[in-house]
Scaffold this active site. Structure first.
Site, short mmCIF file in Angstrom:
data_model
loop_
_atom_site.label_atom_id
_atom_site.label_comp_id
_atom_site.label_asym_id
_atom_site.label_seq_id
_atom_site.Cartn_x
_atom_site.Cartn_y
_atom_site.Cartn_z
N GLU A 44 0.71 -0.80 0.07
CA GLU A 44 -0.12 -0.16 -0.40
C GLU A 44 0.57 0.96 -0.16
O GLU A 44 1.89 1.76 0.88
CB GLU A 44 -0.72 0.05 1.19
CG GLU A 44 -2.12 1.17 1.64
CD GLU A 44 -2.87 0.94 2.57
OE1 GLU A 44 -4.04 1.73 2.53
OE2 GLU A 44 -2.62 0.54 3.14
N LYS A 117 -10.34 2.87 -1.48
CA LYS A 117 -10.13 1.81 -0.78
C LYS A 117 -11.65 2.02 0.08
O LYS A 117 -12.31 3.89 0.27
CB LYS A 117 -9.36 2.75 0.28
CG LYS A 117 -9.13 1.50 1.66
CD LYS A 117 -7.67 2.18 2.39
CE LYS A 117 -8.02 1.23 3.43
NZ LYS A 117 -6.43 1.73 4.17
N CYS A 154 -6.27 -2.57 2.11
CA CYS A 154 -5.18 -2.79 3.85
C CYS A 154 -6.95 -2.81 4.34
O CYS A 154 -6.84 -3.91 4.58
CB CYS A 154 -4.56 -0.85 4.27
SG CYS A 154 -3.60 -1.70 5.70
#
Length: 278
Positions: A44, A117, A154
């Site tokens: 990431e 995200k 993540c």
């Protein structure tokens, strides 16, 4: 001919020099491709240190539009040269809006699109809500040169709904670029094993391989990242894995036809009772 896909995870550290970070990633992508990898996952926000440990407005200057982001501009010709797919995690700016995003670069160097995200954490050492809006793309899958992949980022990896949504769209492998490590508020808290188990569970309940790439090292903020990147098979078994300080690439090949048949045989998607899932 066998219908297979070869995947790779990169585990390394990153500093504040974006050019050096790109060059380091370039080397590992080439190493993975040399071992036969077709879809290669860096961790990431490879552009720099994990800056979300504190709230400092200077970091907003390091965001770029997705198409013109320096990491994307560097990885696209590399993907074309090597004939590989690279999901590139970036700090994205879209006008006045900022996102934690991934750009999927196909094996011909073309950008397939952007995933933003969805789940944004906010806690000691992971103050992402200061920097990123919650993603507005929804969960997405990508038809690449080597297969259909799903990519979360993540904190997304802790949520079973995200994995299931991508699997329902036909993802054949799930990828998670990550930056996770120490918990500044509690030095006794080690999330490494639960972090792995959560994704291993996604592999089992969706009968799908999972690839996770985490960074390593102690950064200037004091945050120590625990690596432990892995590739899990459809059983959740770790077929390839790194320890906390290893640096390099993991590569593994999967038989997509076998996985497709095995997924059908388990019946998880056949037996879903969505009328009860409220």
């Amino acid at each position: 001919m066998a219908n297979t896909i070869s995947v790779a995870a990169i585990q390394t550290s990153y500093g504040e020099d974006i050019k050096a970070n790109i060059e380091k990633t370039d080397r590992f992508v080439r190493e993975a491709a040399g071992k036969g990898a077709q879809v290669i996952l860096p961790s990431e926000l490879l552009q720099g240190p994990y800056f979300c440990t504190t709230q400092e407005e200077k970091w907003f200057a390091t965001a770029f539009e997705a198409k013109t982001h320096p990491c994307v501009q560097a990885m696209a010709p590399l993907a074309k040269e090597l004939g590989v797919v690279i999901p590139v995690s970036i700090f994205e700016r879209d006008g006045p809006l900022y996102y934690n995003s991934v750009v999927i670069i196909d094996a011909d160097g073309k950008q397939l699109g952007v995933y933003r995200k969805s789940h944004i954490p906010d806690g000691p050492g992971y103050q992402e809500k200061y920097y990123f809006r919650p993603g507005d793309t929804g969960f997405k899958v990508w038809d690449t040169a080597f297969g259909r992949i799903g990519v979360g980022i993540c904190w997304d990896q802790w949520f079973p709904e995200a994995a299931r949504a991508m699997a329902l769209q036909g993802a054949q492998v799930l990828f998670y670029p990550t930056a996770i490590g120490s918990e500044p508020h509690d030095s006794s808290l080690d999330t490494r094993d639960p972090w792995r188990r959560a994704m291993q569970g996604h592999a089992v309940s969706n009968v799908i391989p999972v690839v996770a790439s985490n960074r390593i090292g102690t950064e200037a903020s004091g945050q120590k990242f625990y690596g432990s990147s892995f590739i899990a098979d459809h059983r959740g078994d770790l077929v390839k894995s790194f320890e906390r300080a290893d640096e390099g690439v993991l590569v593994h090949e999967f038989d997509l036809d076998f996985l497709d048949r095995h997924r059908a045989a388990w019946g998880f998607f056949r037996d879903r009772r969505t009328e009860f899932y409220r």
